[in-house]
Structures are given as C-alpha cells and as structure tokens.
Design a protein around this motif. Structure first.
Motif, short mmCIF file in Angstrom:
data_model
loop_
_atom_site.label_atom_id
_atom_site.label_comp_id
_atom_site.label_asym_id
_atom_site.label_seq_id
_atom_site.Cartn_x
_atom_site.Cartn_y
_atom_site.Cartn_z
N ASP A 175 -0.75 0.06 1.71
CA ASP A 175 -0.12 -0.91 0.82
C ASP A 175 1.26 -0.35 0.46
OD1 ASP A 175 0.72 -1.87 -1.88
OD2 ASP A 175 -1.14 -3.02 -1.76
N ASN A 191 3.11 -0.85 -1.98
CA ASN A 191 3.32 -0.60 -3.40
C ASN A 191 2.60 0.66 -3.90
OD1 ASN A 191 4.96 -2.94 -4.01
ND2 ASN A 191 3.10 -4.16 -3.68
N THR A 192 1.36 0.86 -3.47
CA THR A 192 0.58 2.00 -3.96
C THR A 192 0.59 3.18 -3.00
OG1 THR A 192 -1.49 1.28 -2.92
CG2 THR A 192 -1.00 0.41 -5.12
N LEU A 202 13.42 2.81 -6.03
CA LEU A 202 12.17 2.05 -6.12
C LEU A 202 11.13 2.96 -6.76
CD1 LEU A 202 11.99 0.17 -2.71
CD2 LEU A 202 12.12 -0.86 -4.97
N LYS A 221 4.26 2.32 -8.25
CA LYS A 221 3.49 1.34 -9.00
C LYS A 221 2.03 1.79 -9.09
CE LYS A 221 6.43 -2.55 -7.68
NZ LYS A 221 6.50 -3.89 -7.03
N TYR A 234 -1.89 0.35 -10.59
CA TYR A 234 -2.64 -0.80 -11.10
C TYR A 234 -3.44 -0.43 -12.35
CZ TYR A 234 -6.21 1.57 -8.33
OH TYR A 234 -7.05 2.52 -7.80
#
Length: 361
Positions: free
Chosen positions: A105, A107-108, A269, A272, A274
């Motif tokens: 992923d 993002n992670t 960037l 991130k 969750y």
C-alpha cells in the motif's frame, strides 16, 4: 550533530543494571541456553500474548526456522511484500521455496491485502506479513485469505516490537512470528539476537530442536538442524530492557506526532497510520522527490538521516532473475523514501530543530 540513532545514550540508561546482570552471567559459568534465555523467552511470550517464545541467533534465522519448521521447501510458494528488507526473502530462498512478491500500500508501506489473492496458487503455502517501519499490517483480509486457502501466516515483526492490531500485539497475529533484536531495533540487544513467538506447540518444539543442531535432548538428533542460539548475555540484557519497551514506544509516538503535526514543507510526504496504537515508529520514514538533496542538506546542518531502503529486493544482484520485473509502487517508495532521526532518547529541542530545518528546505 543529532544522531540518527544514539545507541550509547539509549543503553546507558540501563548501565548499572547491565553491569550487575553481566556479572551474574559471568559468575554463573553458563553462557548458552541457560536461565536467562528461559526468563526472557517466558517474559517475551507474556508480552506478546503467546504461549511460546524462543531466542535464536538473529532475525533472519528466526524467519528461516519458522519456514523450515513447517516443512516448506522446493515447489512451495510463499507470498511476501515486494518492498521488504531482503532478509525476509532470503529466508524463503534458503529453504528452496519460491518468493511471490506482492506490492505494498503506497500510504502505509505494508503489504496491500487486496493484492494478495490474485497471487495465490495451488502451490502457495504461506503469507509472510512484514510490519514495516513499526506499523502493524491490517490483518482482517489476510486472516480471511489464510482460512479460505488453508495458508499459514508468518509475521516478520523485526521492526514492530509492541505494535498492536485489533487488541493484540504483533507476534500474536498469525501462526508464528519472527523478531530481530539487532541493536538498533525498538527492543535491541548489544549484538545479534532474534526470537520466535507462536501458539503452535508442535511448531515450537520442532523449531527449538532444529535451532539446536536438530537435537531434542543432548546427543539425540531428530532433524538435520542448525546452530542458532541466543547467548545468555543478550537474553539477560534484553530481559532488563523489555519492561521499558512500552514507555519507549510511547515516546516514539509522541515524537512522530510532533513531526506529523509540524512538518509543513510541501516537498515532504509524511507517513500515514490508520491507528496510532498500531505503530511503534521503528523509523520515521518520509518521502521526497529530491531525497538525496534533502539528506545532504540535513547532514550539512547537523542532522543524520538514513534510507530504508535505497534498492528494492527485485533490483538486487542476489535476485538477478527478477531484475527485469516491474513493481512500480515498490520502486516509487524506494526511490523517494528516507528516514528522520527517531529514538526514545531524543530531546524535544532536537525534534524541534529537525522540524525547523525540514520546513526551511
């Protein structure tokens, strides 16, 4: 200079306890497979919430031994994230299995669960999940796939000591888990060391024997084993540090939160997460299109950085057979990723100084 990771400062906090414990080991005259291995294994299993834990020589051996303990070998496929550190893949190759790479992923940076099923074949035996950079993999979909296709789940938890998913710590999210206690880890030894956790008693007994020359008791060898043991001094020192791990991870989370809330440079960037409890921030990895310039700028201004990792496994010489393959998300990450200093002994002033420099870049 703000060090990327000040191991001397981290370990000096325990100096008096270390001195006493090392004296205890020296005075005992017992330096392998003794009481401190038993003590640390019991305490680490309790910490992770598993029935069993065992200390081994290093994190690579831990993965290798789990694969070997399950009897996986030539012709068997094991799914693994494409952007992991190469050790995860080396362990698969060492057992003659075929690594099947899956993109992460973006993002992670962890394996993308929705991309796994298309890579499963009748030869697939296991999924290795890597809790990369300290963030626990989102496991729900992976648990469903493992049940559907009768697959083992092996955790590479080398970077994620203490991370949590769905109320459980890593090390207790699959069938077995491998840990590294390399000095730079969140729970680090003063040399090489590794560990395995599992609730599978049969696997535990098998791995324990394989790691000790294939012996279940002295001079009785039931497997063609290896020598992979944690020495008593490392086990004794890790047992001192373990009770402080949650507090150290909490400090890492506080630093990461400050980074995320105060770095405003549009060239950066930020990572991130969750769930803030899912992450223990082994490294604070950012992405920047002009990474090399940023690294040089920070170093010139007194801040050490690192790159985790500059070259993905499928572009390494060790895996020439993959060099023509394309994993664009993995390659994007590896071309732009870099890590800012992160440790529980950093001061607030150091963290603010880093943020100010990054924002001025």
């Amino acid at each position: 200079m703000i060090k990327f990771l000040d191991l001397e400062k981290i370990n000096n906090r325990f100096r008096s306890e270390f001195d006493a414990r090392i004296k205890d080991v020296l005075d005992s005259g017992w330096y392998l497979s003794g009481k401190w291995n038993d003590e640390f294994a019991a305490h680490f299993a309790e910490f992770c919430g598993t029935k069993h834990a065992i200390g081994v020589a290093n994190g690579l051996d831990a993965i290798n031994l789990i694969i070997r303990g399950y009897g996986f070998g030539p012709g068997d496929e094991i799914i693994v994230p494409a952007n992991t550190y190469i050790a995860t893949i080396l362990a698969i190759s060492e057992n003659g299995c075929t690594p099947v790479l899956v993109e992460p992923d973006i993002n992670t940076y962890n394996i993308a669960p929705e991309k796994i099923e298309e890579k499963i074949t009748p030869r697939t035996k296991a999924i290795i999940v890597v809790h990369l950079y300290g963030q626990a993999v989102q496991m729900k979909k992976i648990w469903e796939l493992a049940k559907k296709y009768n697959l083992k789940i092996i955790e590479d938890a080398a970077q994620a000591h203490g991370a949590i998913y769905d109320g459980n710590r890593v090390g207790n999210l699959g069938d077995a888990a491998a840990f590294s206690f390399y000095p730079g880890k969140n729970l680090g030894a003063l040399g090489d060391a590794g560990g395995i956790t599992t609730n599978d008693t049969e696997l535990f007994e098998r791995v324990k024997a394989i790691a000790n020359y294939g012996s279940d008791y002295k001079y009785h060898h039931i497997y063609k084993g290896v020598n992979s043991r944690m020495d008593e001094i490392q086990a004794a020192l890790l047992d001192i540090k373990l009770p402080y791990l949650d507090a150290d991870n909490a400090r890492r989370r506080k630093i990461a939160k400050f980074y995320c809330e105060n770095i405003t440079n549009q060239k950066i960037l930020l990572p991130k997460t969750y769930d803030e409890n899912a992450h223990v921030w082994h490294v604070f990895a950012i992405r920047c299109e002009i990474r090399d310039e940023l690294c040089k700028y920070l170093n010139d201004n007194g801040v050490q950085t690192n790159i985790h990792y500059p070259t993905p496994p499928h572009k390494q010489g060790a895996y020439k057979e993959w060099n023509n393959q394309s994993f664009p998300i993995t390659e994007e990450i590896h071309h732009t990723i870099m890590s800012l200093p992160m440790s529980p002994v950093m001061t607030d002033d150091e963290v603010k100084q880093i943020v100010d420099l990054v924002n001025k870049f």
